[in-house]
Design a protein around this motif. Structure first.
Motif, PDB file in Angstrom:
ATOM      1  N   SER A   1      -3.437   0.638  -3.274  1.00 48.28           N
ATOM      2  CA  SER A   1      -2.709  -0.627  -3.169  1.00 48.28           C
ATOM      3  C   SER A   1      -2.154  -1.065  -4.518  1.00 48.28           C
ATOM      4  O   SER A   1      -2.622  -0.615  -5.583  1.00 48.28           O
TER       5      SER A   1
ATOM      6  N   THR B   1       0.848  -1.182   0.000  1.00 54.27           N
ATOM      7  CA  THR B   1       0.000   0.000   0.000  1.00 54.27           C
ATOM      8  C   THR B   1       0.882   1.229   0.000  1.00 54.27           C
ATOM      9  O   THR B   1       2.046   1.174   0.384  1.00 54.27           O
TER      10      THR B   1
ATOM     11  N   GLU C   1      -8.425   3.435  -5.300  1.00 52.87           N
ATOM     12  CA  GLU C   1      -9.425   3.540  -4.232  1.00 52.87           C
ATOM     13  C   GLU C   1      -8.924   2.932  -2.928  1.00 52.87           C
ATOM     14  O   GLU C   1      -9.311   3.369  -1.838  1.00 52.87           O
ATOM     15  N   THR C   2      -8.048   1.938  -3.034  1.00 48.55           N
ATOM     16  CA  THR C   2      -7.496   1.312  -1.831  1.00 48.55           C
ATOM     17  C   THR C   2      -6.011   1.627  -1.672  1.00 48.55           C
ATOM     18  O   THR C   2      -5.358   1.109  -0.763  1.00 48.55           O
TER      19      THR C   2
ATOM     20  N   ARG D   1      -4.619   0.090  -7.703  1.00 49.63           N
ATOM     21  CA  ARG D   1      -5.934   0.378  -7.146  1.00 49.63           C
ATOM     22  C   ARG D   1      -5.880   1.699  -6.392  1.00 49.63           C
ATOM     23  O   ARG D   1      -5.396   1.760  -5.261  1.00 49.63           O
TER      24      ARG D   1
END
Lengths: 113, 114
Positions: free
Chosen positions: A72, A24, A69-70, A67
């Motif tokens: 990651s 992340t 939104e996360t 990603r």
């Protein structure tokens, strides 16, 4: 500032097992994301990269999807081999803060026969 | 492909002496070189960025007088650890930018100061 967090190792798997190494990140703007691999006694090599959200990087059976939104960029491989034993580094590059790479701590992977 | 040759791979020196680490680009011109330092079980920490023919840009907390970086040509960049002390013992890695999103890395130098 920007930062990358990846799962602690070492990770030990049997040959043909499924691999996931979590990564992340924290960054402003729109960073590019990378996975590098370091085999014993060698320099870091680019494994795959993704330059924008939803991009999927893939190489040698490894995949990672950007990603946003996360925040990651998890690394996956469906069936690992002994030759995949190495240290894997997640990294980002953010033009907001120069063009050097910002690395995670690295995850050591050992694949046993 | 683009290769960076880094030497030495290992060096042991006495406290108070200086050590020079070289990185040479073998088949391309490295206009920008990055120098990293890695502690055990830690990430690679950027120390400085050097551009050929100009002064290096050091990251916050890195002593520029202790870690001298020279990038006088497009194929050679050097890092000199001056008056080394045991706390300077670490793994040092150079990296060259090779176009958009591309980087190539040296194999690293393990410095041990005794």
């Amino acid at each position: 500032g920007d930062s990358v967090t990846q799962m602690e190792g070492p990770v030990t798997l049997s040959e043909e097992a499924f691999l996931t190494i979590n990564c992340t990140y924290t960054a402003t703007g729109y960073p590019s994301l990378f996975w590098y691999v370091q085999y014993p006694g060698e320099g870091l090599q680019l494994l795959l990269k993704a330059t924008k959200a939803d991009d999927k990087g893939s190489n040698k059976g490894f995949e990672a999807t950007y990603r946003k939104e996360t925040t990651s960029f998890h690394l996956e491989k469906g069936s690992v081999q002994v030759s995949d034993s190495a240290v894997y580094f997640c990294a980002l590059r953010n033009s907001n803060s120069g063009y050097a790479l910002n690395f995670g701590k690295g995850t050591s992977l050992l694949v046993t026969p | 492909g683009a290769v960076v040759s880094q030497h030495p791979s290992r060096v042991i020196c006495k406290s108070g002496t200086s050590v020079k680490i070289e990185c040479r680009s073998l088949d391309f011109q490295a206009t920008t070189m990055f120098w990293y330092r890695q502690f055990p079980k830690q990430s690679l920490m950027l120390m400085a960025t050097s551009n050929e023919g100009s002064k290096a840009t050091y990251e916050q907390g890195v002593e520029k007088d202790k870690f001298l970086i020279n990038h006088a040509s497009l194929t050679l960049s050097t890092l000199t650890v001056t008056s080394a002390h045991p706390e300077d013992s670490s793994f040092y890695i150079c990296s060259a930018s090779i176009g958009d999103y591309g980087y190539t890395f040296g194999s690293g130098t393990r410095l041990t100061v005794v």
